[in-house]
Structure formats: C-alpha cells, structure tokens
Enzyme design. Structure first.
Site, short mmCIF file in Angstrom:
data_model
loop_
_atom_site.label_atom_id
_atom_site.label_comp_id
_atom_site.label_asym_id
_atom_site.label_seq_id
_atom_site.Cartn_x
_atom_site.Cartn_y
_atom_site.Cartn_z
N ILE A 162 0.82 -1.22 0.00
CA ILE A 162 0.00 0.00 0.00
C ILE A 162 0.86 1.28 0.00
CG2 ILE A 162 -0.27 0.30 2.52
CD1 ILE A 162 -3.30 0.75 1.96
N VAL A 218 1.41 -3.34 8.51
CA VAL A 218 1.24 -2.25 7.55
C VAL A 218 1.58 -0.90 8.20
CG1 VAL A 218 -1.25 -1.89 7.89
CG2 VAL A 218 -0.23 -1.48 5.66
N ASP A 219 1.31 -0.79 9.48
CA ASP A 219 1.61 0.44 10.24
C ASP A 219 3.11 0.75 10.17
OD1 ASP A 219 1.28 2.56 11.95
OD2 ASP A 219 0.78 1.37 13.72
N SER A 248 -7.42 -5.05 10.52
CA SER A 248 -7.61 -6.09 11.56
C SER A 248 -7.25 -7.51 11.12
CB SER A 248 -9.05 -6.11 12.12
OG SER A 248 -9.27 -4.99 12.96
N ASN A 296 -2.77 1.35 15.70
CA ASN A 296 -3.25 0.95 17.03
C ASN A 296 -3.65 2.22 17.79
OD1 ASN A 296 -0.85 2.01 18.40
ND2 ASN A 296 0.19 0.29 17.42
N GLY A 320 -4.36 -8.80 10.24
CA GLY A 320 -3.01 -9.26 10.55
C GLY A 320 -2.95 -9.71 12.00
N VAL A 321 -2.14 -9.02 12.80
CA VAL A 321 -1.98 -9.44 14.20
C VAL A 321 -3.28 -9.32 15.00
CG1 VAL A 321 0.51 -9.03 14.39
CG2 VAL A 321 -1.06 -7.16 14.87
N TYR A 322 -4.22 -8.52 14.56
CA TYR A 322 -5.49 -8.40 15.29
C TYR A 322 -6.42 -9.59 15.06
CZ TYR A 322 -4.52 -3.67 17.06
OH TYR A 322 -4.01 -2.59 17.74
P1 ADP Z 1 -3.95 -5.23 12.21
O1 ADP Z 1 -3.17 -4.93 13.47
O2 ADP Z 1 -5.08 -4.25 11.99
O3 ADP Z 1 -4.36 -6.66 12.12
P2 ADP Z 1 -1.68 -5.65 10.37
O4 ADP Z 1 -0.77 -4.60 9.86
O5 ADP Z 1 -1.10 -6.67 11.28
O6 ADP Z 1 -2.91 -4.86 11.04
O7 ADP Z 1 -2.35 -6.40 9.15
C1 ADP Z 1 -3.38 -5.88 8.34
C2 ADP Z 1 -3.24 -6.43 6.93
O8 ADP Z 1 -2.26 -5.64 6.22
C3 ADP Z 1 -2.76 -7.88 6.83
O9 ADP Z 1 -3.52 -8.55 5.83
C4 ADP Z 1 -1.29 -7.74 6.40
O10 ADP Z 1 -0.87 -8.86 5.63
C5 ADP Z 1 -1.39 -6.51 5.52
N1 ADP Z 1 -0.14 -5.76 5.24
C6 ADP Z 1 1.05 -5.78 5.90
N2 ADP Z 1 1.93 -4.95 5.30
C7 ADP Z 1 1.28 -4.38 4.23
C8 ADP Z 1 1.64 -3.46 3.21
N3 ADP Z 1 2.86 -2.91 3.14
N4 ADP Z 1 0.70 -3.13 2.26
C9 ADP Z 1 -0.53 -3.66 2.31
N5 ADP Z 1 -0.94 -4.52 3.24
C10 ADP Z 1 -0.04 -4.90 4.19
#
Ligand code: ADP
Length: 169
Positions: free
Chosen positions: A8, A30-31, A114, A21, A116-118
């Site tokens: 993204i 992604v954060d 949400s 968060n 990913g780790v959530y």
């Molecule tokens: P959350 O804490 O809301 O679960 P995460 O960042 O752990 O957020 O994950 C949310 C989604 O973003 C997951 O599907 C993860 O694979 C995806 N993700 C991680 N890095 C990127 C990126 N650079 N671009 C797009 N999506 C990503």
C-alpha cells in the site's frame, strides 16, 4: 471498488489508510511499513493527535509517500466476534471514508484492517469492508476510486468472493 495485490505504501492515490493501534505511535505490519515509507515526520505529527479509539480515524499528511494523506484507523482485535467487532470494523471504513471526503480525497486505498496481528477472520472482514464501502459510495459521489490492497493471494481471494457475493445480493 478495485482489488490489487501489493504494498500500500507505493500507491499513487490521494490517501492511504493505515491499520494503526490506539496509540497512533507506530507498530508492526502495515503500520510499520507506512511509517518507514513516510519518514519520521509522520510520527512527529501522530504524537500530536492523542491517540485514536477503536473504530475511529484521524488524518495526517503523507510526507514522503506519494499519497497526500494518511488516514489512521484502529480496527478491533478479534475476540470471537461477540464483542462488537463487526460494528467497530464497519465503523473504521465509514469514518475513514467520511474523513477522506472532508479533505477532498478522490482516490483512497485500504489495507485489510484487523486481518493481521489483530486476528479478524479474513473472509468476514472482507465482507464488511466491501459492504460498508459500497454503502458509502452509494450515498457519496465525491470518492472516485477505492482500492483494497491485499498483501497476499489469500486476502485477495477473500475480497474477490466478498465482491462476488455483494453483486449477487
Ligand atoms: P492489524 O493490526 O489491523 O491486524 P496488520 O498490519 O497486522 O494490522 O495487518 C493488516 C493487513 O495488512 C494484513 O492482511 C497484512 O498482511 C497486511 N499488510 C502488511 N503490510 C502491508 C503493506 N505494506 N501493504 C498492504 N498490506 C499490508
């Protein structure tokens, strides 16, 4: 609504949404990727925001990103589905899109908030993402394009199925 597989942080859109968060002070997934790509000025601006509640959203500039804005929203942690998770996740999409309109955003990209780790089940989260966005776009003409950015094939397929089932309702 448009699906893509990729990162993204590289997209040339008006705004990208961050799955942040409640502290808004950065994290993993992604954060972390967004903060690395935007540069340290993003964290400096985030420090002024006093965090963000789950289901809400706050906006900053995009700094070194191609995107002009980052919309930081906080998805719910999955706790089995009975703790208001669907409503909170829907609210992430709705409040992010409202903020986008307020700032003249025409193109916006969402990650799978949400998922990913959530720990939110991806198929359920994808359904909420496309439904809530479709409802919003029906009532608001200001947004021209919404990209759902899927980090891998599994997420992409879940979004494909969600859009399919929406089209058959
Ligand atoms: P959350 O804490 O809301 O679960 P995460 O960042 O752990 O957020 O994950 C949310 C989604 O973003 C997951 O599907 C993860 O694979 C995806 N993700 C991680 N890095 C990127 C990126 N650079 N671009 C797009 N999506 C990503």
């Amino acid at each position: 609504m448009h699906l893509i597989i990729g990162d993204i942080t590289t997209l040339p859109v008006d705004a990208i949404v961050n799955a942040a968060n409640t502290t808004l002070l950065g994290g993993g997934g992604v954060d972390g990727a967004i903060h690395r790509a935007a540069g340290p000025e993003l964290l400096e601006e985030c420090k002024q925001l006093n965090g963000c509640s789950t289901g809400q959203a706050k906006i900053t500039k995009g700094y070194r990103l191609q995107a002009k804005y980052v919309i930081h929203t906080v998805g719910p942690v999955w706790r089995g589905g009975g703790k208001g998770e669907p409503k909170l996740l829907a609210s992430c999409y709705d409040t992010s899109l409202k903020l986008a309109v307020e700032h003249g955003v025409k193109t916006i990209a969402f990650p799978a908030i949400s998922c990913g780790v959530y720990g939110y089940p991806v198929s359920q989260a994808a359904m909420i993402a496309v439904k809530e966005t479709a409802n919003f776009l029906e009532l608001n003409e200001a947004i021209e394009k919404v990209h759902f950015v899927c980090f891998d094939e599994t997420v992409y397929e879940a979004y494909e199925r969600a859009i399919d089932s929406l089209n058959h309702e």
